[in-house]
Design a protein around this motif. Structure first.
Motif, short mmCIF file in Angstrom:
data_model
loop_
_atom_site.label_atom_id
_atom_site.label_comp_id
_atom_site.label_asym_id
_atom_site.label_seq_id
_atom_site.Cartn_x
_atom_site.Cartn_y
_atom_site.Cartn_z
N VAL A 278 0.83 -1.32 0.04
CA VAL A 278 -0.16 0.07 -0.04
C VAL A 278 0.84 1.01 0.08
O VAL A 278 2.17 1.20 0.39
CB VAL A 278 -1.05 0.15 1.22
N THR A 280 0.85 5.67 0.59
CA THR A 280 -0.20 6.84 1.15
C THR A 280 0.35 8.06 0.41
O THR A 280 1.53 8.30 0.09
CB THR A 280 -0.03 6.89 2.63
N ARG A 290 5.27 4.54 1.48
CA ARG A 290 5.11 3.16 0.81
C ARG A 290 5.30 2.15 1.38
O ARG A 290 6.63 2.15 2.22
CB ARG A 290 5.92 3.39 -0.61
N VAL A 318 -7.12 -2.38 2.57
CA VAL A 318 -5.80 -2.34 2.43
C VAL A 318 -5.41 -3.76 2.32
O VAL A 318 -4.68 -4.06 1.12
CB VAL A 318 -5.03 -1.62 3.41
N ALA A 322 -4.10 -5.28 -1.41
CA ALA A 322 -2.79 -5.65 -1.80
C ALA A 322 -2.72 -6.84 -2.25
O ALA A 322 -2.01 -7.49 -3.12
CB ALA A 322 -2.03 -5.66 -0.43
N TYR A 361 -4.83 6.50 0.97
CA TYR A 361 -4.28 5.47 0.41
C TYR A 361 -4.56 4.72 -0.73
O TYR A 361 -5.52 4.92 -1.38
CB TYR A 361 -4.18 4.38 1.77
N TYR A 362 -3.50 3.90 -1.28
CA TYR A 362 -3.71 3.46 -2.60
C TYR A 362 -2.99 2.26 -2.79
O TYR A 362 -2.09 1.64 -2.18
CB TYR A 362 -3.02 4.31 -3.59
N THR A 363 -3.85 1.21 -3.57
CA THR A 363 -3.52 -0.19 -3.72
C THR A 363 -2.17 -0.23 -4.53
O THR A 363 -1.63 0.73 -5.09
CB THR A 363 -4.83 -0.78 -4.41
N SER A 368 -7.20 4.34 -5.86
CA SER A 368 -7.67 4.74 -4.49
C SER A 368 -9.09 4.02 -4.30
O SER A 368 -9.78 3.91 -5.11
CB SER A 368 -7.99 6.23 -4.54
#
Length: 452
Positions: A278, A280, A290, A318, A322, A361-363, A368
């Motif tokens: 993940v 951010t 990261r 999350v 992931a 946060y981002y995969t 997002s």
């Protein structure tokens, strides 16, 4: 894994007492320091975002004095200032809030996994009342049958209105004491009362069992400080009872409201040999971080299925994102809640704290989850159909916008009961190469051969 301490960075930028944990709703006890003094230069205030806007402060003082001098009843200075400070956060997003010391302590206790209460994850509603996001596993509320999306409209006979700063406070209390909730449920014509006995909620967030020979089940109810370690013990115990490596693992994240981000990251790292987990992204580069996986897969490549529903939020998303993006697991269930934001607890010098949304946060694929959620590979529907128990971040007032807007109702379903587990197990066995054997029809039901 590798990461910047987002909480510490944000605290330093804001001149607040530093919070040491990089977390999603993850407070830590920290050393306190004085806030940075604001500039008295009006020109600087207009050109630098970090300076205090003096014109706005003067306007606030005028309103403050008007209330003090002309309001129909006397108003306590402290109470008025507390209301003003809460107002700074009121219109930001549903997850930013001002927490008095007692509330901040309660928040800390929940992430540690022990507190006195009724076992509910709640959302305060602007029109008054509390919406249940999820009842905690085996708590008084879950045992009494309270569900996600139920709305608490009164506690011990007191109706909850918009002016109640912390409507959930009466739910906390001495273990063994009783509290009566008036509950409004979709599809039920009248509110009903539920009496709960408060207890010390020691949320063992991980439970496990064997579903069939070789196929294990781990239920993760929330993410606390010890969740990742408990997950490792559970998986190792399942493999020991199986007499060797598992053929497959089902991880149940239904109605998991999230918690400490680090717990989700560590569990993902246990199941991934490589790849991102993940990242951010905050307002400034200092808020970017990261997490990456380190070599070693505790299941040695055995297939994994994640079971999710509309109550799966935050750190649960999350973990799902992931493992899904790294093609390590299949996701089964319903669209998740869609909470893709990081909250940092920033302690103040008086013992109170600000819970502030500081990043999205981002995969691993760069998407997002905010207001979108995780869309499962295999979609399940609630047993029996009927009215949907709709719940989603996108339905919350003032929610942060996601990377794309979805038209119409994008909420998922809450999926209680055993049938979703059975469906997820069937998918897991398929991934493991187990062919379902059809039961032979009785002789009377078989079609007769035609005469030749």
């Amino acid at each position: 894994m590798r990461a910047l301490s987002l909480s510490l960075s944000v605290a330093a930028v804001l001149g607040l007492a530093p919070a040491c944990a990089h977390a999603q709703e993850a407070p830590q006890a920290t050393e306190k320091s004085d806030a940075v003094a604001a500039s008295d230069d009006p020109d600087a205030a207009s050109t630098d975002d970090a300076k205090v806007p003096l014109d706005e402060i003067r306007r606030y003082v005028m309103v403050y004095n008007a209330v003090k001098q002309a309001y129909v009843d006397p108003v306590d200075d402290h109470a008025l200032m507390q209301s003003a400070v809460r107002g700074l956060l009121l219109d930001l997003d549903p997850h930013s809030a001002y927490l008095q010391k007692a509330d901040a302590d309660d928040f800390n206790e929940q992430t540690r996994g022990a507190y006195d209460g009724v076992g509910l994850e709640l959302q305060q509603l602007p029109e008054g009342g509390l919406r249940i996001v999820a009842p905690l596993d085996d708590g008084p509320a879950e045992r009494a049958g309270l569900r996600s999306r139920d709305r608490i409209i009164a506690i011990d006979g007191k109706v909850l209105g918009p002016a109640d700063a912390d409507a959930s406070a009466p739910l906390r209390g001495v273990a063994g004491s009783k509290v009566v909730l008036r509950v409004l449920r979709e599809g039920t014509p009248k509110p009903f009362d539920v009496t709960l006995v408060r207890e010390t909620i020691r949320t063992s967030s991980v439970r496990s069992r064997m579903l069939e020979p070789g196929f294990g089940y781990v239920r993760v109810g929330s993410f606390q400080a010890a969740t990742a370690a408990d997950f490792v013990k559970a998986v190792d115990g399942l493999q020991k009872s199986a007499g060797g490596p598992l053929r497959g693992l089902l991880i149940d994240l239904r109605s998991n409201p999230g918690g400490l981000l680090v717990g989700a990251v560590q569990i993902a790292d246990e199941l991934l040999d490589k790849g991102g987990i993940v990242s951010t992204k905050g307002r400034a580069m200092i808020g970017d971080s990261r997490f990456d996986a380190t070599p070693g897969d505790r299941l040695q490549g055995a297939p994994v299925v994640l079971l999710v529903d509309a109550g799966s939020a935050s750190a649960a998303e999350v973990l799902a994102g992931a493992l899904h993006d790294n093609k390590r697991a299949r996701v089964v269930g319903s669209r998740t809640f869609g909470k893709g934001s990081v909250q940092t607890l920033l302690p103040l010098d008086n013992g109170d704290s600000v819970k502030l949304t500081t990043a999205r946060y981002y995969t691993p694929s760069g998407h997002s989850i905010q207001a979108l959620g995780i869309v499962p590979d295999v979609v399940l529907k609630p047993e029996g159909g009927g009215a949907r128990a709709m719940i989603s971040e996108a339905a919350l007032p003032r929610h942060l916008q996601g990377e794309e807007a979805l038209e119409g109702d994008n909420a998922g379903d809450v999926l209680p009961g055993q049938k979703p587990v059975d469906a997820a197990l069937a998918e897991l066995k398929k991934m493991a190469g187990v062919v379902a054997v059809a039961t032979a029809a009785p002789a009377s039901a078989r079609p007769k051969a035609k005469a030749q």
